[in-house]
Design a protein around this motif. Sequence first.
Motif, mmCIF file in Angstrom:
data_model
loop_
_atom_site.group_PDB
_atom_site.id
_atom_site.type_symbol
_atom_site.label_atom_id
_atom_site.label_comp_id
_atom_site.label_asym_id
_atom_site.label_seq_id
_atom_site.Cartn_x
_atom_site.Cartn_y
_atom_site.Cartn_z
ATOM 1 N N LYS A 36 0.798 -1.226 0.000
ATOM 2 C CA LYS A 36 0.000 0.000 0.000
ATOM 3 C C LYS A 36 0.830 1.275 0.000
ATOM 4 O O LYS A 36 0.340 2.334 -0.373
ATOM 5 C CB LYS A 36 -0.936 0.013 1.213
ATOM 6 C CG LYS A 36 -1.981 -1.097 1.209
ATOM 7 C CD LYS A 36 -2.888 -1.003 2.426
ATOM 8 C CE LYS A 36 -3.977 -2.075 2.382
ATOM 9 N NZ LYS A 36 -3.423 -3.429 2.477
ATOM 10 N N GLU A 37 2.059 1.198 0.420
ATOM 11 C CA GLU A 37 2.897 2.405 0.479
ATOM 12 C C GLU A 37 4.319 2.063 0.056
ATOM 13 O O GLU A 37 4.991 1.257 0.709
ATOM 14 C CB GLU A 37 2.912 2.976 1.905
ATOM 15 C CG GLU A 37 3.787 4.224 2.046
ATOM 16 C CD GLU A 37 4.254 4.437 3.472
ATOM 17 O OE1 GLU A 37 5.483 4.414 3.695
ATOM 18 O OE2 GLU A 37 3.397 4.617 4.352
ATOM 19 N N TRP A 38 4.762 2.661 -1.062
ATOM 20 C CA TRP A 38 6.120 2.385 -1.562
ATOM 21 C C TRP A 38 6.460 3.452 -2.593
ATOM 22 O O TRP A 38 5.569 3.897 -3.338
ATOM 23 C CB TRP A 38 6.187 1.009 -2.208
ATOM 24 C CG TRP A 38 7.579 0.454 -2.301
ATOM 25 C CD1 TRP A 38 8.416 0.505 -3.379
ATOM 26 C CD2 TRP A 38 8.289 -0.221 -1.260
ATOM 27 N NE1 TRP A 38 9.604 -0.104 -3.086
ATOM 28 C CE2 TRP A 38 9.554 -0.564 -1.777
ATOM 29 C CE3 TRP A 38 7.978 -0.579 0.057
ATOM 30 C CZ2 TRP A 38 10.505 -1.237 -1.021
ATOM 31 C CZ3 TRP A 38 8.917 -1.249 0.806
ATOM 32 C CH2 TRP A 38 10.171 -1.576 0.266
ATOM 33 N N PRO A 39 7.696 3.877 -2.684
ATOM 34 C CA PRO A 39 8.070 4.847 -3.728
ATOM 35 C C PRO A 39 7.696 4.325 -5.119
ATOM 36 O O PRO A 39 7.949 3.166 -5.439
ATOM 37 C CB PRO A 39 9.591 4.963 -3.564
ATOM 38 C CG PRO A 39 9.861 4.595 -2.153
ATOM 39 C CD PRO A 39 8.842 3.539 -1.808
ATOM 40 N N ALA A 40 7.062 5.182 -5.915
ATOM 41 C CA ALA A 40 6.655 4.889 -7.301
ATOM 42 C C ALA A 40 5.471 3.939 -7.402
ATOM 43 O O ALA A 40 5.040 3.611 -8.511
ATOM 44 C CB ALA A 40 7.827 4.343 -8.119
ATOM 45 N N LEU A 41 4.906 3.509 -6.285
ATOM 46 C CA LEU A 41 3.769 2.589 -6.338
ATOM 47 C C LEU A 41 2.587 3.207 -7.086
ATOM 48 O O LEU A 41 1.882 2.512 -7.827
ATOM 49 C CB LEU A 41 3.343 2.205 -4.914
ATOM 50 C CG LEU A 41 2.218 1.178 -4.787
ATOM 51 C CD1 LEU A 41 2.641 -0.166 -5.362
ATOM 52 C CD2 LEU A 41 1.821 1.020 -3.313
ATOM 53 N N ASP A 42 2.399 4.512 -6.926
ATOM 54 C CA ASP A 42 1.260 5.173 -7.563
ATOM 55 C C ASP A 42 1.462 5.428 -9.052
ATOM 56 O O ASP A 42 0.564 5.924 -9.729
ATOM 57 C CB ASP A 42 0.932 6.485 -6.851
ATOM 58 C CG ASP A 42 2.098 7.462 -6.837
ATOM 59 O OD1 ASP A 42 3.207 7.082 -7.283
ATOM 60 O OD2 ASP A 42 1.914 8.600 -6.376
ATOM 61 N N THR A 43 2.630 5.061 -9.587
ATOM 62 C CA THR A 43 2.877 5.243 -11.022
ATOM 63 C C THR A 43 2.625 3.953 -11.813
ATOM 64 O O THR A 43 2.733 3.951 -13.033
ATOM 65 C CB THR A 43 4.325 5.705 -11.274
ATOM 66 O OG1 THR A 43 5.233 4.649 -10.943
ATOM 67 C CG2 THR A 43 4.654 6.944 -10.455
ATOM 68 N N ILE A 44 2.295 2.866 -11.110
ATOM 69 C CA ILE A 44 2.064 1.591 -11.784
ATOM 70 C C ILE A 44 0.726 1.617 -12.511
ATOM 71 O O ILE A 44 -0.296 1.979 -11.946
ATOM 72 C CB ILE A 44 2.097 0.430 -10.768
ATOM 73 C CG1 ILE A 44 3.511 0.275 -10.201
ATOM 74 C CG2 ILE A 44 1.636 -0.876 -11.422
ATOM 75 C CD1 ILE A 44 3.603 -0.723 -9.074
ATOM 76 N N LEU A 45 0.765 1.227 -13.777
ATOM 77 C CA LEU A 45 -0.450 1.169 -14.591
ATOM 78 C C LEU A 45 -0.653 -0.248 -15.102
ATOM 79 O O LEU A 45 -1.174 -1.090 -14.391
ATOM 80 C CB LEU A 45 -0.355 2.183 -15.733
ATOM 81 C CG LEU A 45 -0.276 3.665 -15.306
ATOM 82 C CD1 LEU A 45 -0.004 4.557 -16.495
ATOM 83 C CD2 LEU A 45 -1.555 4.066 -14.586
ATOM 84 N N ASN A 46 -0.203 -0.507 -16.308
ATOM 85 C CA ASN A 46 -0.385 -1.832 -16.907
ATOM 86 C C ASN A 46 0.951 -2.486 -17.254
ATOM 87 O O ASN A 46 1.039 -3.261 -18.206
ATOM 88 C CB ASN A 46 -1.258 -1.718 -18.161
ATOM 89 C CG ASN A 46 -2.649 -1.203 -17.847
ATOM 90 O OD1 ASN A 46 -3.303 -1.702 -16.938
ATOM 91 N ND2 ASN A 46 -3.094 -0.209 -18.598
ATOM 92 N N GLN A 47 1.971 -2.188 -16.478
ATOM 93 C CA GLN A 47 3.277 -2.759 -16.753
ATOM 94 C C GLN A 47 3.302 -4.266 -16.482
ATOM 95 O O GLN A 47 2.458 -4.804 -15.770
ATOM 96 C CB GLN A 47 4.353 -2.073 -15.883
ATOM 97 C CG GLN A 47 4.560 -0.598 -16.168
ATOM 98 C CD GLN A 47 3.790 0.291 -15.214
ATOM 99 O OE1 GLN A 47 2.670 -0.029 -14.825
ATOM 100 N NE2 GLN A 47 4.398 1.414 -14.852
#
Length: 224
Positions: free
Chosen positions: A81-92
Amino acid sequence: MSDYMEVVAIVEGRTEQIFVERVLSPYLGNKNIFITAAQISKPGQKGGDVKFSRAERDIGRFLKQRPDIYVTHFFDYYGLKEWPALDTILNQSHTEIAQLLNNAAFAYIIQNYGDYQAQNRFIPYMAMHEFEALLFSDEIILADALGVDVGQIKAIITACEEPEKINNSRETAPSKRLNQLKLSGTFKKTTEGISIAEQIGVEKMRQRCPLFNEWLNQLESKLG
């Protein structure tokens, strides 16, 4: 350069700690890499609820305590739930997600602990999607342990292509699949899971799980 190295692995919970101590430690010890595990700290309890703010404190603490050890972590992407760049993940892809999260953690630690040779001493590892994926590295051993037809395990691997791609959802994550496959009761990862891991062995896991293998390659490369 030393002919041996010591590594502290910060892990999510008891299962990962036992896996490091009983499965990884003997394997790496034969290569003169001596690894111990410490569950991620939390006031009043240990394990679970992985947040980077907590992981960062533990990583920094171990980097500061001893200048002669390496620090790594072994966390599950599932439920993160909390990690650097976690909110940038889309469909990788799963590989791209792991690389993104590992690189982001590495950059943060380097920025904040560069004075402690973090660039050389910190090796991040985010498991895709969770520890239980490693147990799908040998269909026959897993099927035998669960008491199910090996075809059921092979069908999962065929659909997902490899253990580390077994998908991340409430219904289809590796741990959920193991619970569904088991004929009675819930799958006990700290006992049944570790026993299966010991039977499969690290070498087979490395052959079937590229991200896991790359983590160990990075650790081994530090020894030279």
